[in-house]
Write an enzyme that holds these catalytic residues in place. Structure first.
Site, PDB file in Angstrom:
ATOM      1  N   ARG A  51     -34.197   9.604 -25.481  1.00  8.23           N
ATOM      2  CA  ARG A  51     -34.129  10.648 -26.025  1.00  8.23           C
ATOM      3  C   ARG A  51     -32.109  11.211 -26.099  1.00  8.23           C
ATOM      4  O   ARG A  51     -31.737  10.420 -25.686  1.00  8.23           O
ATOM      5  CB  ARG A  51     -34.158  12.142 -25.041  1.00  8.23           C
ATOM      6  CG  ARG A  51     -34.255  13.534 -26.549  1.00  8.23           C
ATOM      7  CD  ARG A  51     -34.190  14.571 -25.454  1.00  8.23           C
ATOM      8  NE  ARG A  51     -34.326  15.709 -26.050  1.00  8.23           N
ATOM      9  CZ  ARG A  51     -34.139  17.204 -25.961  1.00  8.23           C
ATOM     10  NH1 ARG A  51     -33.576  17.256 -24.231  1.00  8.23           N
ATOM     11  NH2 ARG A  51     -33.865  18.081 -26.206  1.00  8.23           N
ATOM     12  N   HIS A  52     -32.377  11.154 -27.970  1.00  8.78           N
ATOM     13  CA  HIS A  52     -30.839  11.312 -28.338  1.00  8.78           C
ATOM     14  C   HIS A  52     -29.841  11.913 -27.875  1.00  8.78           C
ATOM     15  O   HIS A  52     -30.584  12.802 -26.621  1.00  8.78           O
ATOM     16  CB  HIS A  52     -31.119  11.988 -29.928  1.00  8.78           C
ATOM     17  CG  HIS A  52     -31.996  13.335 -30.510  1.00  8.78           C
ATOM     18  ND1 HIS A  52     -31.462  14.560 -29.720  1.00  8.78           N
ATOM     19  CD2 HIS A  52     -33.113  14.122 -30.111  1.00  8.78           C
ATOM     20  CE1 HIS A  52     -31.295  15.508 -29.963  1.00  8.78           C
ATOM     21  NE2 HIS A  52     -32.970  15.400 -30.057  1.00  8.78           N
ATOM     22  N   GLY A  53     -28.444  12.217 -27.800  1.00 17.68           N
ATOM     23  CA  GLY A  53     -27.915  12.745 -27.419  1.00 17.68           C
ATOM     24  C   GLY A  53     -27.935  13.831 -27.512  1.00 17.68           C
ATOM     25  O   GLY A  53     -28.247  14.142 -28.215  1.00 17.68           O
ATOM     26  N   GLU A  54     -26.880  14.617 -27.075  1.00 17.86           N
ATOM     27  CA  GLU A  54     -27.013  16.353 -27.359  1.00 17.86           C
ATOM     28  C   GLU A  54     -26.347  16.588 -28.297  1.00 17.86           C
ATOM     29  O   GLU A  54     -25.265  16.195 -28.947  1.00 17.86           O
ATOM     30  CB  GLU A  54     -26.184  17.112 -26.070  1.00 17.86           C
ATOM     31  CG  GLU A  54     -25.969  18.883 -26.235  1.00 17.86           C
ATOM     32  CD  GLU A  54     -25.094  18.801 -25.440  1.00 17.86           C
ATOM     33  OE1 GLU A  54     -25.366  18.833 -24.007  1.00 17.86           O
ATOM     34  OE2 GLU A  54     -23.721  19.121 -25.871  1.00 17.86           O
ATOM     35  N   THR A  55     -26.982  18.205 -29.063  1.00 16.26           N
ATOM     36  CA  THR A  55     -26.301  18.501 -30.202  1.00 16.26           C
ATOM     37  C   THR A  55     -25.959  19.867 -30.122  1.00 16.26           C
ATOM     38  O   THR A  55     -26.763  19.784 -29.227  1.00 16.26           O
ATOM     39  CB  THR A  55     -27.822  18.454 -31.251  1.00 16.26           C
ATOM     40  OG1 THR A  55     -28.640  19.610 -31.138  1.00 16.26           O
ATOM     41  CG2 THR A  55     -27.991  17.446 -31.874  1.00 16.26           C
ATOM     42  N   ALA A  56     -25.465  20.579 -30.581  1.00 17.14           N
ATOM     43  CA  ALA A  56     -25.116  22.041 -30.521  1.00 17.14           C
ATOM     44  C   ALA A  56     -25.974  22.881 -30.686  1.00 17.14           C
ATOM     45  O   ALA A  56     -26.416  23.852 -30.228  1.00 17.14           O
ATOM     46  CB  ALA A  56     -23.908  22.339 -32.102  1.00 17.14           C
ATOM     47  N   ASN A  68     -28.978  22.009 -29.332  1.00 17.62           N
ATOM     48  CA  ASN A  68     -29.623  22.052 -27.884  1.00 17.62           C
ATOM     49  C   ASN A  68     -28.968  22.450 -26.920  1.00 17.62           C
ATOM     50  O   ASN A  68     -29.455  23.765 -26.000  1.00 17.62           O
ATOM     51  CB  ASN A  68     -29.705  20.413 -27.645  1.00 17.62           C
ATOM     52  CG  ASN A  68     -30.138  19.599 -27.664  1.00 17.62           C
ATOM     53  OD1 ASN A  68     -29.994  18.226 -27.441  1.00 17.62           O
ATOM     54  ND2 ASN A  68     -31.675  19.561 -28.303  1.00 17.62           N
ATOM     55  N   ARG A 126     -29.371  12.810 -35.277  1.00 14.50           N
ATOM     56  CA  ARG A 126     -28.835  12.325 -33.717  1.00 14.50           C
ATOM     57  C   ARG A 126     -29.927  11.110 -33.372  1.00 14.50           C
ATOM     58  O   ARG A 126     -29.001  11.091 -32.103  1.00 14.50           O
ATOM     59  CB  ARG A 126     -29.791  14.492 -33.358  1.00 14.50           C
ATOM     60  CG  ARG A 126     -31.225  13.714 -33.669  1.00 14.50           C
ATOM     61  CD  ARG A 126     -31.635  16.170 -33.140  1.00 14.50           C
ATOM     62  NE  ARG A 126     -32.896  16.817 -33.146  1.00 14.50           N
ATOM     63  CZ  ARG A 126     -33.167  15.883 -34.272  1.00 14.50           C
ATOM     64  NH1 ARG A 126     -32.608  16.562 -35.286  1.00 14.50           N
ATOM     65  NH2 ARG A 126     -34.875  16.805 -34.196  1.00 14.50           N
ATOM     66  N   GLU A 155     -38.977  14.277 -34.645  1.00 12.29           N
ATOM     67  CA  GLU A 155     -39.418  15.226 -33.703  1.00 12.29           C
ATOM     68  C   GLU A 155     -40.865  16.299 -33.820  1.00 12.29           C
ATOM     69  O   GLU A 155     -41.295  15.740 -35.112  1.00 12.29           O
ATOM     70  CB  GLU A 155     -38.458  16.478 -33.415  1.00 12.29           C
ATOM     71  CG  GLU A 155     -38.637  17.383 -32.391  1.00 12.29           C
ATOM     72  CD  GLU A 155     -38.739  17.193 -31.627  1.00 12.29           C
ATOM     73  OE1 GLU A 155     -40.464  16.468 -31.249  1.00 12.29           O
ATOM     74  OE2 GLU A 155     -37.841  17.468 -30.977  1.00 12.29           O
TER      75      GLU A 155
END
Length: 215
Positions: free
Chosen positions: A11-16, A18, A61, A85
């Protein structure tokens, strides 16, 4: 005899978003500083793995996360829209709390994991998502018999992969983690589809070097 394709799913890294529990869906939200660090960490964790190819959702992302893996492994990187997604239609851009407050009937069907519920505005149902992911992974994995590949995608995609590999119903309660930038391992064969090997390995995200970005 069909040789298995080894799959590393990330899974992609964290976003704001998230952090804000805001639905991203097909909206193109970049990684935040933590997400960029996570992408580098997962790339380093896979640097010595034999990787024939990397396939990534074309959303930023996921793509930025995949680029870090490609840089570390030297494997070719390919965009794959089929790994996007779930499309959440009118839910996109809204927080969980807003959805509960503004469209409670839809929120209930979503929360209960109604497999046929699709949010207004072009959203996908869970059934549609599962069909898309199963078809996409089959097509990709079939090209790489006997090899190892990396798939970089999204939380909803990871959830479907786990369910496909463990033969769990779409409505079964989730008891597994969908951690940003965790390493998940599966096997695929043409005869049996996906099988689970390991899930939610986050050892590379517990590295003390994380302190460097907060110092």
């Amino acid at each position: 005899m069909n040789q298995a394709t080894r799959i590393i799913a990330i899974r992609h890294g964290e976003t704001a978003w998230n952090v804000d529990t805001r639905i991203q869906g097909h909206l193109d939200i970049p990684l935040n500083d933590t997400g960029l660090w996570q992408a580098r960490q997962v790339g380093q964790a896979l640097a010595d793995e034999p990787v024939a190819a990397i396939y990534s959702s074309d959303l930023l992302r996921a793509w930025a996360t995949a680029q870090a893996v490609a840089q570390a492994t030297g494997a070719p990187l390919n965009p794959e829209r089929g790994l996007r997604e779930r499309s959440f239609g009118s839910f996109q851009g809204r927080t969980f709390e807003q959805i509960e407050r503004e469209v409670p009937e839809q929120a209930l069907r979503w929360r209960k994991r109604d497999p046929d519920f699709a949010p207004d505005g072009g959203g996908e149902s869970l059934t549609m998502l599962r069909e898309r992911i199963a078809c996409t992974v089959h097509q990709i994995a079939a090209r790489h018999s006997g090899q190892q590949i990396v798939l970089v995608a999204h939380g909803g995609v990871m959830d479907v992969l786990y369910r496909l590999a463990t033969h769990l119903d779409l409505q079964a309660p989730r008891t597994w983690q969908l951690t940003n930038a965790a390493i998940n391992r599966l096997l695929w064969t043409g005869d049996h589809g996906l099988a689970l090997v390991g899930w939610a390995d986050t050892q590379h995200l517990e590295d003390s070097s994380r302190d460097e970005i907060h110092s």
